[in-house]
Design an enzyme around this catalytic site. Sequence first.
Site, PDB file in Angstrom:
ATOM      1  N   HIS A  25       0.862  -1.191   0.000  1.00 40.37           N
ATOM      2  CA  HIS A  25       0.000   0.000   0.000  1.00 40.37           C
ATOM      3  C   HIS A  25       0.893   1.234   0.000  1.00 40.37           C
ATOM      4  O   HIS A  25       1.233   1.775   1.041  1.00 40.37           O
ATOM      5  CB  HIS A  25      -0.920  -0.035   1.230  1.00 40.37           C
ATOM      6  CG  HIS A  25      -1.963   1.043   1.252  1.00 40.37           C
ATOM      7  ND1 HIS A  25      -3.145   0.924   1.961  1.00 40.37           N
ATOM      8  CD2 HIS A  25      -2.012   2.257   0.666  1.00 40.37           C
ATOM      9  CE1 HIS A  25      -3.864   2.020   1.811  1.00 40.37           C
ATOM     10  NE2 HIS A  25      -3.180   2.857   1.030  1.00 40.37           N
ATOM     11  N   HIS A  27       1.188   4.762  -2.487  1.00 40.75           N
ATOM     12  CA  HIS A  27       0.793   5.572  -3.646  1.00 40.75           C
ATOM     13  C   HIS A  27       2.063   6.245  -4.136  1.00 40.75           C
ATOM     14  O   HIS A  27       2.662   7.028  -3.397  1.00 40.75           O
ATOM     15  CB  HIS A  27      -0.236   6.625  -3.248  1.00 40.75           C
ATOM     16  CG  HIS A  27      -1.478   6.035  -2.657  1.00 40.75           C
ATOM     17  ND1 HIS A  27      -2.609   5.775  -3.392  1.00 40.75           N
ATOM     18  CD2 HIS A  27      -1.748   5.614  -1.395  1.00 40.75           C
ATOM     19  CE1 HIS A  27      -3.534   5.240  -2.611  1.00 40.75           C
ATOM     20  NE2 HIS A  27      -3.031   5.125  -1.388  1.00 40.75           N
ATOM     21  N   HIS A 205      -9.513   0.662  -1.475  1.00 41.26           N
ATOM     22  CA  HIS A 205      -9.516   1.333  -0.178  1.00 41.26           C
ATOM     23  C   HIS A 205     -10.936   1.244   0.384  1.00 41.26           C
ATOM     24  O   HIS A 205     -11.910   1.557  -0.321  1.00 41.26           O
ATOM     25  CB  HIS A 205      -9.173   2.819  -0.327  1.00 41.26           C
ATOM     26  CG  HIS A 205      -7.723   3.113  -0.543  1.00 41.26           C
ATOM     27  ND1 HIS A 205      -6.982   2.544  -1.529  1.00 41.26           N
ATOM     28  CD2 HIS A 205      -6.887   3.944   0.142  1.00 41.26           C
ATOM     29  CE1 HIS A 205      -5.738   3.011  -1.456  1.00 41.26           C
ATOM     30  NE2 HIS A 205      -5.649   3.854  -0.457  1.00 41.26           N
ATOM     31  N   GLU A 208     -11.264   3.236   5.764  1.00 40.95           N
ATOM     32  CA  GLU A 208     -10.216   4.140   6.280  1.00 40.95           C
ATOM     33  C   GLU A 208     -10.942   5.173   7.150  1.00 40.95           C
ATOM     34  O   GLU A 208     -10.763   5.208   8.360  1.00 40.95           O
ATOM     35  CB  GLU A 208      -9.460   4.803   5.120  1.00 40.95           C
ATOM     36  CG  GLU A 208      -8.408   5.818   5.562  1.00 40.95           C
ATOM     37  CD  GLU A 208      -7.720   6.533   4.390  1.00 40.95           C
ATOM     38  OE1 GLU A 208      -8.213   6.454   3.246  1.00 40.95           O
ATOM     39  OE2 GLU A 208      -6.676   7.188   4.633  1.00 40.95           O
ATOM     40  N   ASP A 286       1.638   4.026   2.789  1.00 43.03           N
ATOM     41  CA  ASP A 286       0.594   4.845   2.158  1.00 43.03           C
ATOM     42  C   ASP A 286       1.187   5.987   1.322  1.00 43.03           C
ATOM     43  O   ASP A 286       1.312   5.851   0.111  1.00 43.03           O
ATOM     44  CB  ASP A 286      -0.394   5.374   3.206  1.00 43.03           C
ATOM     45  CG  ASP A 286      -1.787   5.633   2.645  1.00 43.03           C
ATOM     46  OD1 ASP A 286      -2.028   5.292   1.479  1.00 43.03           O
ATOM     47  OD2 ASP A 286      -2.646   6.158   3.394  1.00 43.03           O
ATOM     48  N   ASP A 287       1.525   7.106   1.972  1.00 44.67           N
ATOM     49  CA  ASP A 287       2.081   8.279   1.286  1.00 44.67           C
ATOM     50  C   ASP A 287       3.259   8.794   2.107  1.00 44.67           C
ATOM     51  O   ASP A 287       3.153   9.812   2.808  1.00 44.67           O
ATOM     52  CB  ASP A 287       1.002   9.365   1.163  1.00 44.67           C
ATOM     53  CG  ASP A 287      -0.199   8.877   0.378  1.00 44.67           C
ATOM     54  OD1 ASP A 287      -0.131   8.848  -0.860  1.00 44.67           O
ATOM     55  OD2 ASP A 287      -1.204   8.489   1.016  1.00 44.67           O
TER      56      ASP A 287
HETATM   57  N1  HPA Z   1      -6.793   7.185   0.982  1.00 46.38           N
HETATM   58  C1  HPA Z   1      -7.445   7.435  -0.155  1.00 46.38           C
HETATM   59  N2  HPA Z   1      -6.854   7.894  -1.239  1.00 46.38           N
HETATM   60  C2  HPA Z   1      -5.544   8.102  -1.207  1.00 46.38           C
HETATM   61  C3  HPA Z   1      -4.811   7.865  -0.065  1.00 46.38           C
HETATM   62  C4  HPA Z   1      -5.466   7.362   1.080  1.00 46.38           C
HETATM   63  O1  HPA Z   1      -4.892   7.096   2.160  1.00 46.38           O
HETATM   64  N3  HPA Z   1      -3.537   8.196  -0.366  1.00 46.38           N
HETATM   65  C5  HPA Z   1      -3.504   8.593  -1.645  1.00 46.38           C
HETATM   66  N4  HPA Z   1      -4.729   8.546  -2.167  1.00 46.38           N
HETATM   67 ZN    ZN Z   2      -3.879   4.669   0.396  1.00 48.98          ZN
END
Ligand code: HPA
Ligand code: ZN
Length: 349
Positions: A25, A27, A205, A208, A286-287
Amino acid sequence: MFKVPPVSAPRLQELLRAMPKAELHIHIEGSLEPELIFALAQRNDLPLPYASVEALRQAYAFSNLQSFLDIYYAGASVLLHEQDFYDMARAYLARAAMDNVAHAEIFFDPQTHIARGVAIETVINGLHRACADARAELGISATLILCFLRHLSEASAFETLEQAQPLLDKIVGVGLDSSELGHPPEKFARVFARCRELGLHLVAHAGEEGPPAYIWSALDMLKVERIDHGVQAVHDAALMRRLAQDRIPLTVCPLSNQKLCVFPSLADHNLRQLLDAGLCATVNSDDPAYFGGYINENFTQVFAATGLTPRNAYQLAFNSFEASFASNADKRMWEHRLKETFERFAEQD
Ligand code: HPA
Ligand code: ZN
């Protein structure tokens, strides 16, 4: 299951960094560090609404998912040419290799780039070349997952799939990301059904910020094989049983959840609860350029904050390989390396 040898608490942090792991996971646009955003803006002669790298980094204070996405899409707007996508992915893979990531399944958001006039082959070819070079030069395995933006329409997703069709040999699957609340998975049931016919792996996703109902919908309407995040599942006992029984992996991202205020603090994270319930949970970044750390930082911080054990560490790394879309031969090889790492640490302790 392998009997995990004892490892002292101080050595556990080292072991978390050293153990081989898969990242499922990430991006790729969220790995764009402020320094690279500025360098690409300069190279492409694009203006940025921030005076310096420091000023941009200071804007990284988020209250929820949407407040992050606004800045994340603005950052991605410096990507124009194939070499830009290559440089971004190559930088991530070099960083991931340092964290002993053996295998990465990388999300990308083509619609963000298509909307700015960038052709989808520019995006995919740049990312794919970076994966091939990283494998040859760093020994890291990497594949690509195309994500549809859920705040856009079903028609836009179908159009994106159409444009990607000649390049499908360069991706392993599709996912669903962007603003979750108000955009339940079922809007994309027909697109995902088509992707399934095309032989692509499916992830989404869900849970969250959104309710357990979105996780049910991702499983039953989209027929996904993994849930990205999924931490809201703990509010639904029947869903927890389903996830455990079917070994549906959750790609959990502790620092992301902390920075987007999904939990009041990292100490409140429910990763232990997910593991104790027998779910196939994994740890991911994630990011990482936006949330304060790459995968090892996610491991070390969530372990320090919630008191997870060496056994949990082994389970999380094992789960990451099990949950991946890699070949069984690769999975067995990485699991073997994982065992060796634990045995080496126990002997040296
Ligand atoms: N959630 C949804 N979209 C996203 C995320 C996330 O954590 N990171 C980048 N796009
Ligand atoms: Zn994500």
